[in-house]
Scaffold this active site. Structure first.
Site, short mmCIF file in Angstrom:
data_model
loop_
_atom_site.label_atom_id
_atom_site.label_comp_id
_atom_site.label_asym_id
_atom_site.label_seq_id
_atom_site.Cartn_x
_atom_site.Cartn_y
_atom_site.Cartn_z
N TYR A 38 0.82 -1.21 0.00
CA TYR A 38 0.00 0.00 0.00
C TYR A 38 0.86 1.26 0.00
O TYR A 38 1.60 1.52 0.95
CB TYR A 38 -0.94 0.02 1.20
CG TYR A 38 -1.86 -1.16 1.32
CD1 TYR A 38 -2.16 -1.97 0.22
CD2 TYR A 38 -2.44 -1.48 2.54
CE1 TYR A 38 -3.00 -3.06 0.35
CE2 TYR A 38 -3.30 -2.56 2.67
CZ TYR A 38 -3.56 -3.35 1.57
OH TYR A 38 -4.40 -4.44 1.69
N SER A 56 -12.76 -5.21 1.56
CA SER A 56 -13.76 -4.62 0.65
C SER A 56 -15.17 -5.09 1.00
O SER A 56 -15.92 -5.53 0.13
CB SER A 56 -13.43 -4.95 -0.82
OG SER A 56 -12.21 -4.36 -1.21
N LEU A 61 -17.70 -3.46 1.62
CA LEU A 61 -18.73 -2.60 1.02
C LEU A 61 -18.62 -2.58 -0.50
O LEU A 61 -19.10 -1.65 -1.15
CB LEU A 61 -18.63 -1.18 1.59
CG LEU A 61 -18.86 -1.10 3.11
CD1 LEU A 61 -18.69 0.34 3.59
CD2 LEU A 61 -20.24 -1.63 3.47
N GLY A 62 -18.01 -3.61 -1.05
CA GLY A 62 -17.94 -3.72 -2.51
C GLY A 62 -17.23 -2.55 -3.15
O GLY A 62 -17.65 -2.08 -4.21
N ARG A 63 -16.15 -2.08 -2.50
CA ARG A 63 -15.35 -0.96 -3.01
C ARG A 63 -16.21 0.29 -3.23
O ARG A 63 -16.03 1.03 -4.19
CB ARG A 63 -14.62 -1.36 -4.29
CG ARG A 63 -13.73 -2.59 -4.11
CD ARG A 63 -12.96 -2.94 -5.37
NE ARG A 63 -12.26 -4.21 -5.25
CZ ARG A 63 -11.05 -4.38 -4.69
NH1 ARG A 63 -10.41 -3.33 -4.22
NH2 ARG A 63 -10.49 -5.58 -4.64
N GLY A 64 -17.16 0.49 -2.33
CA GLY A 64 -18.02 1.66 -2.36
C GLY A 64 -19.37 1.44 -3.01
O GLY A 64 -20.30 2.23 -2.81
#
Length: 328
Positions: free
Chosen positions: A55, A200, A202-205
């Site tokens: 990262y 992830s 939240l499904g990447r937003g």
């Protein structure tokens, strides 16, 4: 928040994924804003922080290490090796010598003598999993890490690794619209007493309703190249959100909170680690553990987001070849 167990530690049910403070979703926040998010998370009771050598190509570990150092002894700190930045490019390398070099860098960046949990970020398929885990086990003996984790692996690979040294956690993408862990690895973790850390969640937003498609995403945002966020696929996926929105309204919570609550109901070994750059979203996410869903609500949500109703694979073809997880 309710407690969950990982590597023998009782932790809050929801941790903090630190990736997007430095990496992956376009322009990262300023150092000041990122620091505020980390410090606010501690104030809200978060005690599980997840980073990786990849990262920001080391910058995320440096940020996390600097900000969390005064509270280090009260926090559970996890990082990852086996996928790093080399000459500006992402490289998967699970050779023991490489993992050895990475742990030394991670400890220096994070300003600590030992990590509570150290994941193999990706299984390097050119290196037997037994060799990579064997090197991580030596780090445990030496006191550099307390526990070993794996990321994006299949149940078969997990069992092979667990035979070499006990695996404390598996980290894989898991959410209402990414249900692949339900094929095998989620149950395998349960059967072996291994924590399942959902990245992830939240499904990447997408599941928050904040990100509709790739059209307005900035350059450098990895979602621009992900099939599910392409306009044609995203339009189909958006149709699934109406039922999620209706239920969240009924329960007086947000779609993000409902999505996280659903995950928490999938097993006591499931620990979501949503990431955010916004303090309001941080507070919202952490409150999700207070939401109780009944059996009918859980079943309805699972049916709405059945895997065959999701349009598009979660990764581009080249990236898909790099992972070991079972796929629908």
């Amino acid at each position: 928040m309710a407690l969950r167990t990982i590597a023998g530690h009782s932790l809050q049910a929801i941790g903090l994924g630190c990736m997007n403070l430095s990496h992956a979703y376009g322009h990262p926040p300023s150092a000041e804003q990122a620091s505020r998010v980390l410090l606010s998370a501690i104030d809200m009771g978060v005690d599980h922080f997840d980073t990786a050598a990849l990262y920001g190509f080391g910058n995320n570990e440096k940020l996390v290490g600097q900000v969390l150092k005064p509270k280090r002894q009260q926090l559970f700190l996890a990082s990852k090796c086996g996928m790093t930045g080399v000459d500006g490019k992402r490289v998967i390398d699970g050779r023991p010598a490489t993992l050895r070099n990475t742990i030394e860098q991670s400890l220096a960046h994070l300003q600590t003598d030992v990590l509570d949990l150290y994941y193999l970020h990706r299984w390097d398929k050119t290196v037997p999993i037994e060799d990579s885990v064997g090197e991580l086990s030596r780090m445990v003996v030496e006191g550099k890490i307390k526990a070993i984790g794996l990321s994006e692996v299949s149940a078969d690979t997990l069992r092979k690794a667990h035979h070499v040294h006990p695996i404390a956690a598996v980290q894989t993408e898991y959410s209402l619209w990414t249900r692949n862990p339900e094929i095998a690895v989620l149950k395998t973790c349960h059967d072996l007493g291994i924590a399942f850390v959902a990245f992830s969640p939240l499904g990447r937003g997408f599941l928050s309703g904040q990100v509709k498609d790739a059209t307005n995403l900035v350059d450098g945002d990895i979602r621009k190249g992900m099939p599910r966020f392409q306009p044609e696929q995203a339009k189909l996926n958006q149709q699934l959100l109406s039922s999620l929105a209706a239920m969240s309204l009924e329960l007086n919570c947000t779609m993000a909170q409902l999505s996280l609550a659903w995950l928490l109901h999938q097993g006591q070994h499931v620990i979501p680690i949503p990431g955010t750059t916004q303090l309001s979203h941080l507070s919202e996410n952490m409150a999700a553990s207070q939401i109780h869903l009944n059996a009918d609500q859980l079943t309805l949500l699972a049916k709405i987001f059945e895997p065959n109703k999701i349009s598009g694979p979660r990764y581009p073809a080249a990236t898909q070849l790099e992972i070991d997880t079972e796929e629908f």
